[in-house]
Design a protein around this motif. Sequence first.
Motif, PDB file in Angstrom:
ATOM      1  N   CYS A   6      -1.689  53.260  43.276  1.00  0.00           N
ATOM      2  CA  CYS A   6      -1.003  51.997  43.559  1.00  0.00           C
ATOM      3  C   CYS A   6      -0.995  51.718  44.887  1.00  0.00           C
ATOM      4  O   CYS A   6      -1.031  52.951  45.864  1.00  0.00           O
ATOM      5  N   VAL A   7      -1.355  50.632  45.316  1.00  0.00           N
ATOM      6  CA  VAL A   7      -1.537  50.321  46.779  1.00  0.00           C
ATOM      7  C   VAL A   7      -0.278  49.141  46.913  1.00  0.00           C
ATOM      8  O   VAL A   7      -0.151  48.306  46.392  1.00  0.00           O
ATOM      9  N   ILE A   8       0.805  49.668  47.990  1.00  0.00           N
ATOM     10  CA  ILE A   8       1.667  48.854  48.358  1.00  0.00           C
ATOM     11  C   ILE A   8       1.722  48.123  49.714  1.00  0.00           C
ATOM     12  O   ILE A   8       1.470  49.023  50.620  1.00  0.00           O
ATOM     13  N   THR A   9       1.738  47.023  50.090  1.00  0.00           N
ATOM     14  CA  THR A   9       1.723  46.504  51.473  1.00  0.00           C
ATOM     15  C   THR A   9       3.343  46.241  51.509  1.00  0.00           C
ATOM     16  O   THR A   9       3.878  45.196  50.877  1.00  0.00           O
ATOM     17  N   VAL A  53       0.409  49.469  54.807  1.00  0.00           N
ATOM     18  CA  VAL A  53      -0.172  49.777  53.370  1.00  0.00           C
ATOM     19  C   VAL A  53      -0.151  51.210  53.055  1.00  0.00           C
ATOM     20  O   VAL A  53      -0.536  52.077  53.852  1.00  0.00           O
ATOM     21  N   VAL A  74       7.423  51.630  42.679  1.00  0.00           N
ATOM     22  CA  VAL A  74       7.679  50.276  43.374  1.00  0.00           C
ATOM     23  C   VAL A  74       8.961  49.811  43.310  1.00  0.00           C
ATOM     24  O   VAL A  74       9.461  49.346  44.351  1.00  0.00           O
ATOM     25  N   GLU A  78      11.513  48.432  46.393  1.00  0.00           N
ATOM     26  CA  GLU A  78      12.298  47.426  46.500  1.00  0.00           C
ATOM     27  C   GLU A  78      13.757  47.398  46.526  1.00  0.00           C
ATOM     28  O   GLU A  78      14.451  46.842  47.157  1.00  0.00           O
ATOM     29  N   ILE A  86       8.592  44.474  49.782  1.00  0.00           N
ATOM     30  CA  ILE A  86       7.128  44.795  49.377  1.00  0.00           C
ATOM     31  C   ILE A  86       6.627  43.047  49.367  1.00  0.00           C
ATOM     32  O   ILE A  86       7.042  42.283  48.817  1.00  0.00           O
ATOM     33  N   ASP A  88       3.139  42.916  48.594  1.00  0.00           N
ATOM     34  CA  ASP A  88       2.154  42.730  47.334  1.00  0.00           C
ATOM     35  C   ASP A  88       2.268  44.337  46.962  1.00  0.00           C
ATOM     36  O   ASP A  88       2.174  45.337  47.650  1.00  0.00           O
ATOM     37  N   TYR A  89       1.421  44.482  45.537  1.00  0.00           N
ATOM     38  CA  TYR A  89       1.284  45.821  45.232  1.00  0.00           C
ATOM     39  C   TYR A  89       0.178  45.671  43.890  1.00  0.00           C
ATOM     40  O   TYR A  89       0.205  44.677  43.450  1.00  0.00           O
ATOM     41  N   SER A  90      -0.631  46.783  43.861  1.00  0.00           N
ATOM     42  CA  SER A  90      -1.562  46.798  42.566  1.00  0.00           C
ATOM     43  C   SER A  90      -1.567  48.310  42.249  1.00  0.00           C
ATOM     44  O   SER A  90      -1.568  49.117  42.648  1.00  0.00           O
TER      45      SER A  90
END
Length: 94
Positions: A6-9, A53, A74, A78, A86, A88-90
């Motif tokens: 998971c990548v969280i910005t 990131v 995630v 939040e 956050i 964005d995340y994927s």
Amino acid sequence: MFVATCVITLELEGVRSLKEKRSIVKSVITRLQREFNLSVAEVDRQDAWGTAVIGLAAVGNDKAHLHRLLEKSVAWVESQRPDAPIADYSIEFL
């Protein structure tokens, strides 16, 4: 075996120095590692004050469980870290 990432910005508005940013990011990383038993690291934008990131990784044999774990992570960021919203995340599986 599945590997989930998971990548969280994070948007760090109001941060005025890299020292302040590092303090916030280190706190988020430490808590994610402790709460969810994940591998976590800052993976990009290390020199940008207003953005962080972070990458999360987990290994397991149940893809659905890993996806739920990362979604919970995630959601934790939040709800528990309003100072680091956050952007964005994927989530991906390897």
